[in-house]
Design a protein around this motif. Sequence first.
Motif, PDB file in Angstrom:
ATOM      1  N   VAL A  48      -6.819   9.474  -1.150  1.00 54.79           N
ATOM      2  CA  VAL A  48      -4.617   8.319  -1.690  1.00 54.79           C
ATOM      3  C   VAL A  48      -5.648   6.819  -0.839  1.00 54.79           C
ATOM      4  O   VAL A  48      -4.871   6.210  -2.454  1.00 54.79           O
ATOM      5  N   ARG A  49      -5.919   6.885   0.062  1.00 52.23           N
ATOM      6  CA  ARG A  49      -5.479   5.422   0.309  1.00 52.23           C
ATOM      7  C   ARG A  49      -6.727   4.827  -0.034  1.00 52.23           C
ATOM      8  O   ARG A  49      -6.513   3.827  -0.179  1.00 52.23           O
ATOM      9  N   ASN A  55      -6.230   9.784  -7.838  1.00 54.41           N
ATOM     10  CA  ASN A  55      -7.003   8.936  -7.064  1.00 54.41           C
ATOM     11  C   ASN A  55      -8.366  10.537  -7.695  1.00 54.41           C
ATOM     12  O   ASN A  55      -9.307  10.648  -7.675  1.00 54.41           O
ATOM     13  N   GLU A  67       0.388   4.004  -2.367  1.00 57.02           N
ATOM     14  CA  GLU A  67      -0.161   5.410  -2.115  1.00 57.02           C
ATOM     15  C   GLU A  67       1.054   6.517  -3.199  1.00 57.02           C
ATOM     16  O   GLU A  67       0.366   7.720  -3.192  1.00 57.02           O
ATOM     17  N   ALA A  99      -5.250   4.149  -3.250  1.00 58.44           N
ATOM     18  CA  ALA A  99      -3.903   3.059  -3.735  1.00 58.44           C
ATOM     19  C   ALA A  99      -4.707   2.156  -3.199  1.00 58.44           C
ATOM     20  O   ALA A  99      -3.975   0.000  -4.013  1.00 58.44           O
ATOM     21  N   ARG A 121       0.653  -0.767  -0.332  1.00 61.44           N
ATOM     22  CA  ARG A 121      -0.082  -0.247  -0.144  1.00 61.44           C
ATOM     23  C   ARG A 121       0.773   1.624   0.073  1.00 61.44           C
ATOM     24  O   ARG A 121       0.349   2.344  -1.051  1.00 61.44           O
ATOM     25  N   SER A 122       1.900   1.186   1.040  1.00 59.10           N
ATOM     26  CA  SER A 122       2.285   2.371   0.836  1.00 59.10           C
ATOM     27  C   SER A 122       3.751   2.954   0.045  1.00 59.10           C
ATOM     28  O   SER A 122       3.332   4.496  -0.622  1.00 59.10           O
TER      29      SER A 122
END
Length: 815
Positions: A222-223, A117, A108, A226, A104-105
């Motif tokens: 954004v999260r 996004n 993102e 992602a 995920r990092s």
Amino acid sequence: MTENNKDIIDGRKEEENKSITLRDIFDFIVFNWYWFALSAIAFAGIGIVYALSRPDVYRSSAMVLIDEQYNRSSNSDLTGFMPGRMMYRTNSGVEDELLIMGSRSIMERVVAELDANIVYATKSKLRYSYLTAESSPLKLTADTIRYTFNIHIKSIEDADGSFKALLEYRLPGQKTTEKTITGAFGETIRDTVGVFRLERAVATAGYNPKAANSLRIYVRPVRNAAEAYAKALHVAQAQKFSNIVNVSISDHNPQKAAALTNKLIEVYNEDAINSKRRTAEATMRFIDERLQAVEGELSDVDTAIEKFKSDNSAVDIISETKLSLETSRQYEDDLLKTEIQLEMLSAIGDILNGKEEIGILPVNIGIENQALSNAINKYNELVLERMRLGTETSDDNPVIREMNAQIISMQHSLKKSIENVANSLQIQNESLRQQLAQVSDKVSNIPYLERETVSIERNQEIKAALYTYLLNKREETALSMVATTPVAQVIDKALVNPIHVAPHRSMIVLLFFAIGLILPAIVIYLIEQLRVKVGSVSEVEDNIHVPIIGAIPSKTAGMHNDKIVSPNSRDVVTEAFRMVRTNLDFTMPQGGKVIMVTSSMPGEGKSFVSINLSLTLGIAGKRVLLVDLDLRKASLSEKISGRRQTKGLVNYLVKKEENLDNLISHNAMHNVDVLYVGVIPPNPAELLMGDRITQTFEELKQMYDYVVVDTPPIGLVTDTMLINRIADLTVFSVRVGKSFKRNLVGINILNDRKTLRNMNVIITDIGAARRYTRETSTYGYGYGYGYGYGYGNEKKMTLKTRFRLFWKNLKKRKE
């Protein structure tokens, strides 16, 4: 009539296990073709609309080569150096890197750098077309995004550069909110969902106001974006145990899919290089500290040599002394190596004992114990992972606390491992010193000055070798810091693929079409299974083992009362009753005259059968009497004469009238006499139990050829059981669409127990229930008989008449 013929006609039918054949399936489909056709066409249409409304999905793929020499994780088993740890799972380095690439990092950072996004789309016919930020007529710039929201542009005023849009969003635990927002292009809009602004595209020459008016903008944190793109990411090795990896991402826009794939590889390489640089920087700081300390120690040794030679006037080393000490050189070299390793272990131990904060330990500094080196690498891996997560979450996060606990545990394990290795080196060092002492005994006669000179020079050589070693490591570390070789070397760059991979519209339409064909069969099956009432003649045949003497069709248009049979009638109901009359000749026992008609419950056609069966026998020239023995309801008089009769059988049974013939209504119907109930008695069961009822019917049997008795339903009162002793034959009426299927079991029980004498079943109203299968009964004579059929006056139906008849039957089925 012989008993053998009777057994052939109405013998008990054995239960048969019937299997469904292809013919049954074919007949079922043909019989319900309009439902299958309508459902298939409807679902195919729905499938076409659904398939055309789904947006296209494009996939862009790239191929990279992962550097097999680079691995952030340790593949060694550290059980021996970490008490309390049972085992550590080992993974392939390439597999670990695949997981990091899809983390995920990493995703993102990719989404944030590409503003992925924020999605732009325009409505075209049935589905949306997705645009890139470069091809969109408007651009949204978000400073803060708190919740997911959509913007639908309603109108744009080119004169003052303003716009009007519909903002849609949904807060957690609430319903969707819609509100209208207005503003000017470039103006900051502050709302519950965040802070953003709308701007016109830079390429004003390609600006299309019509496209802007239908533009929809979808914005997510954004999260959230992602996580969605991580699900659309596919990373896999080209072959098992291969270092070549295929990377692909799916998106509604082909250009965006290619950009996301290439940016993912770029961000992954940057993250890997930064990880290597952080490790190198920690090693460089350690080496610089040690160089400074060793340089001071080396300076002290040089000063000691200078002072010793000055004080003792020792300028040169005697060659004989060197020759004498050559034997001990080998031991001294080994001792030198152990001293260097002890020095490194001591330095690392000082770092672990002196640092309170979590930091990276130096690697590749000459420690020969491979297990300890692997343990240090594993420790650094955890520290790097802790640093990476520490930038995204707080120290109170359970994951951070768990990793801190693991790092502290590994620090204690490393201290114990360093202590164990140091003890081993000390033992080795003492052994070397003992061996060196043995050699030194041989040169005990060497002058004191020579021995002191050699001792000081040996100490100087140790410090000088350590200093040189640290300088070399410093250069190697410095080179690794400036190295920019990517970990994932691109073999094939992701390109724009104009061919969509989903949806498979032909398969969707085919699936909906198949559902349309299957659904009617399922619905019809469920309807049939949930139906509680008798639906067909074949259903009665399959569930009872009582002789069936006939099946009476439903009334046709113009049949408004229960008196259907007439002398010259050729309708299907009359013909069916004629067939029943013929079957009675075979089922009636020798000398029998009394026919009792009953049913399970009211409304099953019992009186209808009694009336028309009497008429059928009457028009055949027989002397027939119809007796109403339903002493509780006495409804037969209203059906025949239209009014309630006050004189009848009850008057004779209670001896109010001694002449039975005076109570009979002669020729109430065509050649049929009727004996009504009369006054409804308060004690019908007691009247029927008396001997007078038996005597009455013995007298009636002398007067008539047939006596048809209409009785109460057997499932409600005991009257029918009492009456049955005077009957020669029992006709049990089962009405399609009215009789319950569970009552068929009761018919079998009555027949098995011989409760009713010479029991037979007649099925009525066989066209009343909705049918989804073709009727295959052998007792359905007259169901389609009589339409245009006559003796000597047959008429040929024209094509127009046949067509009208077809549509009439079709409408009747749908009803």
